[in-house]
Design an enzyme around this catalytic site. Structure first.
Site, short mmCIF file in Angstrom:
data_model
loop_
_atom_site.label_atom_id
_atom_site.label_comp_id
_atom_site.label_asym_id
_atom_site.label_seq_id
_atom_site.Cartn_x
_atom_site.Cartn_y
_atom_site.Cartn_z
N SER A 8 -47.78 52.99 11.54
CA SER A 8 -48.67 53.50 12.60
C SER A 8 -48.81 55.01 12.43
O SER A 8 -48.21 55.79 13.17
CB SER A 8 -48.11 53.19 13.98
N PRO A 9 -49.61 55.46 11.46
CA PRO A 9 -49.64 56.89 11.13
C PRO A 9 -50.23 57.78 12.22
O PRO A 9 -50.12 59.00 12.12
CB PRO A 9 -50.49 56.95 9.85
N GLU A 26 -30.12 39.63 3.96
CA GLU A 26 -30.88 38.73 4.83
C GLU A 26 -31.05 37.33 4.27
O GLU A 26 -31.11 36.37 5.03
CB GLU A 26 -32.24 39.35 5.17
N ARG A 43 -37.70 39.46 17.82
CA ARG A 43 -37.99 40.89 17.86
C ARG A 43 -38.12 41.31 19.32
O ARG A 43 -39.07 40.93 20.00
CB ARG A 43 -39.27 41.20 17.08
N ILE A 100 -37.22 65.26 21.82
CA ILE A 100 -37.15 64.40 23.00
C ILE A 100 -35.96 63.46 22.90
O ILE A 100 -35.23 63.26 23.87
CB ILE A 100 -38.45 63.57 23.16
N GLU A 150 -23.71 41.97 12.68
CA GLU A 150 -23.17 41.12 13.75
C GLU A 150 -24.16 40.86 14.87
O GLU A 150 -24.04 39.88 15.59
CB GLU A 150 -21.85 41.67 14.29
N GLU A 184 -27.44 40.41 14.24
CA GLU A 184 -28.63 39.92 13.52
C GLU A 184 -28.54 38.40 13.37
O GLU A 184 -27.55 37.89 12.85
CB GLU A 184 -28.65 40.60 12.14
N GLU A 219 -31.15 44.78 1.21
CA GLU A 219 -31.71 43.99 2.31
C GLU A 219 -32.04 42.56 1.88
O GLU A 219 -31.85 41.62 2.65
CB GLU A 219 -32.95 44.67 2.88
N GLU A 225 -47.25 63.70 19.92
CA GLU A 225 -45.98 63.02 20.13
C GLU A 225 -45.72 62.22 18.86
O GLU A 225 -46.55 61.42 18.43
CB GLU A 225 -46.07 62.10 21.34
#
Length: 186
Positions: free
Chosen positions: A119-120, A102, A69, A14, A144, A146, A98, A43
């Site tokens: 979210s399995p 951060e 977010r 998709i 840039e 973030e 990371e 899906e």
């Protein structure tokens, strides 16, 4: 009752993006009891995975980041985290990268705590969880696009923030929970 298994027999792509890939799969379902096989549609969102880190300062404070977010339409308080850049990248390298990107800190000690699936039911994203201690100053270098604030909390304050729904990010809650048994030792 047995647990069924599912096998992909047909896939339709998709969308293929930079962060995720979406397919609609036709699956064959084995009921685990020798019965007739059935089919269904799934899906699925495919993701390379990510790492999340609970960084703890020498004085026992946990460093969290507050960032907006878009999908949640909310500025959220979270542990530092980021995606595995490419298939095959080591979660250990991702976590170290990371953390410094951060927070501007490097970990003298990085302990792997396990992993969680986000979210399995529809996504294969696995987040590897770490505890970072013996922090040394490095260099923060955000992307840039973030923007985030660093905030420092005691473990008790983090528990209160979770209880009051100020922290609602699942990876943060899971990572903090996995780190709890080590936090009392600081």
């Amino acid at each position: 009752m047995s647990i069924s298994t599912e096998t992909c027999i047909e896939r339709k792509e998709i969308m293929k993006g930079h962060v995720l890939h979406v397919t609609v799969d036709k699956v064959s379902i084995d009921d685990g009891q020798g019965g007739a096989q059935t089919t269904s549609t799934r899906e699925v969102v495919w993701h390379n995975g990510a790492c999340a880190i609970v960084p703890v300062t020498d004085d026992g404070k946990i460093i969290l980041v507050r960032q907006y977010r878009y999908a949640a339409a909310l500025a959220m308080l979270e542990v530092p985290a980021g995606k595995i850049e490419h298939d095959g990248e080591s979660p250990d390298l991702c976590a170290a990268r990371e953390l410094e990107e951060e927070t501007g800190f490097k970990a003298g000690d990085m302990k792997f705590l396990g992993f969680v699936y986000t979210s399995p039911g529809f996504c294969n994203e696995r987040i590897y969880l770490y505890l970072a201690t013996n922090l040394q100053k490095g260099e923060q270098h955000l992307d840039e696009d973030e923007f985030m604030n660093l905030e420092y909390y005691t473990p008790e304050e983090v528990e209160d923030l979770i209880d009051s729904n100020e922290i609602v990010d699942a990876k943060t809650i899971a990572n903090f929970h996995k780190a709890m048994k080590y936090l009392a030792k600081h």
